[in-house]
Write a protein that holds these residues in place. Sequence first.
Motif, short mmCIF file in Angstrom:
data_model
loop_
_atom_site.label_atom_id
_atom_site.label_comp_id
_atom_site.label_asym_id
_atom_site.label_seq_id
_atom_site.Cartn_x
_atom_site.Cartn_y
_atom_site.Cartn_z
N THR A 71 0.83 -1.21 0.00
CA THR A 71 0.00 0.00 0.00
C THR A 71 0.86 1.25 0.00
O THR A 71 0.55 2.24 -0.68
CB THR A 71 -0.93 0.00 1.22
N MET A 72 1.96 1.21 0.74
CA MET A 72 2.85 2.37 0.76
C MET A 72 3.44 2.63 -0.63
O MET A 72 3.50 3.78 -1.08
CB MET A 72 3.97 2.14 1.77
N ARG B 4 -7.69 -4.36 13.02
CA ARG B 4 -7.95 -2.94 12.78
C ARG B 4 -6.64 -2.18 12.86
O ARG B 4 -5.94 -2.21 13.88
CB ARG B 4 -8.92 -2.39 13.83
N CYS B 5 -6.30 -1.48 11.76
CA CYS B 5 -5.10 -0.64 11.74
C CYS B 5 -5.46 0.72 12.33
O CYS B 5 -6.34 1.42 11.83
CB CYS B 5 -4.58 -0.49 10.31
N LEU B 6 -4.79 1.07 13.41
CA LEU B 6 -5.09 2.32 14.10
C LEU B 6 -4.39 3.52 13.45
O LEU B 6 -5.01 4.54 13.19
CB LEU B 6 -4.68 2.21 15.57
N ARG B 7 -3.12 3.38 13.16
CA ARG B 7 -2.39 4.46 12.51
C ARG B 7 -1.10 3.90 11.90
O ARG B 7 -0.61 2.85 12.30
CB ARG B 7 -2.07 5.59 13.48
N TYR B 8 -0.60 4.69 10.99
CA TYR B 8 0.65 4.34 10.31
C TYR B 8 1.51 5.60 10.25
O TYR B 8 1.02 6.67 9.90
CB TYR B 8 0.37 3.81 8.90
N GLU B 9 2.77 5.47 10.60
CA GLU B 9 3.67 6.61 10.62
C GLU B 9 4.91 6.28 9.80
O GLU B 9 5.52 5.21 9.97
CB GLU B 9 4.09 6.96 12.06
N ILE B 10 5.27 7.20 8.90
CA ILE B 10 6.52 7.07 8.14
C ILE B 10 7.66 7.59 9.00
O ILE B 10 7.63 8.72 9.47
CB ILE B 10 6.43 7.86 6.82
N GLU C 129 2.74 16.43 2.08
CA GLU C 129 1.48 15.76 2.41
C GLU C 129 1.76 14.44 3.13
O GLU C 129 1.20 13.40 2.80
CB GLU C 129 0.67 15.53 1.14
N ARG C 130 2.61 14.52 4.11
CA ARG C 130 2.98 13.31 4.85
C ARG C 130 1.81 12.79 5.68
O ARG C 130 1.57 11.57 5.75
CB ARG C 130 4.17 13.63 5.76
N ASN D 143 -0.13 9.12 5.26
CA ASN D 143 -0.32 8.14 6.35
C ASN D 143 -1.79 7.74 6.48
O ASN D 143 -2.10 6.56 6.65
CB ASN D 143 0.18 8.72 7.66
N SER D 144 -2.68 8.72 6.39
CA SER D 144 -4.12 8.40 6.52
C SER D 144 -4.61 7.56 5.35
O SER D 144 -5.43 6.65 5.53
CB SER D 144 -4.93 9.70 6.62
N ASN D 145 -4.11 7.82 4.14
CA ASN D 145 -4.51 7.00 2.99
C ASN D 145 -4.02 5.57 3.13
O ASN D 145 -4.74 4.61 2.78
CB ASN D 145 -3.95 7.61 1.71
N ILE D 146 -2.82 5.38 3.66
CA ILE D 146 -2.31 4.02 3.87
C ILE D 146 -3.15 3.29 4.91
O ILE D 146 -3.49 2.10 4.74
CB ILE D 146 -0.83 4.08 4.30
#
Length: 346
Positions: A138-139, A176-182, A154-155, A159-162
């Motif tokens: 997805t990334m 459930r994916c809570l959040r993703y951080e680069i 647009e970092r 993250n929200s789109n991923i």
Amino acid sequence: MMLRALCRTGGALLQQTQRAAPRLWVTPAQQRWASGLPMNTVVLFVPQQESWVVERMGRFHRILEPGLNFLIPVLDRIGYVQNLKEMVIDVPEQSAVSLDNVTLQIDGVLYLRILDPYKASYGVEDPQYAVTQLAQTTMRSELGKLTLDKVFRERESLNSNIVQSINQASDEWGIRCLRYEIKDIYVPPRVKESMQMQVEAERKKRATVLESEGTREAAINIAEGHKQAQILASEGEKAEQINNASGEAQAVLAKAEAKSKAIRMLSDALTEQNGNAAASLSVAEQYVSAFSKLAKETNTILLPSSSGDISGMVTQAMTIYSSLAKTSTHVVEEKKSDDDGNKPHQ
């Protein structure tokens, strides 16, 4: 005593059954799950924030709740243990190509939680591995939609789109994916040099624009100052001219009024006794004063033949005055007679 013996017998049978299972039919993931699974000791205590999936004769039976639970030996087996806490998974570094064909090296951190232990156990072989691979793919797909400049700007949206893309696929897995951080974005050295040159050029541009704006503002302020100074100077000159004109007018009026008073006083003096003698004296004084100023202003002097005869000059001036006085008296009488003749007779 009987319960303890029964538990020991069931545990021994379960261990023999697991040992007797053919190794060809056991996958690495199953071995990993089996190595960490608790044994069926009839009386089980499930920790908080954990879900134990129980299988009876190879089929799903139920999910044990935290606390005290009882199982039937031999028939019941703990197939899966799911941790319901929020898990942090480190997404390995991977390469991705942006929309403007720049190769980037990106790694990240994934935060997820198991919501449905049944789906997490039977919906996918290895939930964490599946989510990690899904996050990587997805990334890469999301980065391919953005240019290099937008990746940095647009970092948060990236993250929200991923996260949204992962949740759409992981819903069937009970995760459930809570959040993703680069974490880090690594750019090739040449691209980094060009970015630095672009930043320097942008800063020089802003400095030049600010300097030009400052020069323009300074020129405008100077022009406004000159304008205000000229306006104030013209207003001051105007006020000065008005004051001078007013003063000159008042001076002329004062001189005229003084002259008129002098003439009235002279006329009154001439009507009195010895008025002609006073007039002769005044004319003689003026003649002597004028004669004394003849040689002061210019070298060229025109003198009458009888310039030394003061009495003659005075007599001549008095004669002219007498003739003018008689003429004016005659004119006044004629005008008066004409006015009387033009009046209608009653």
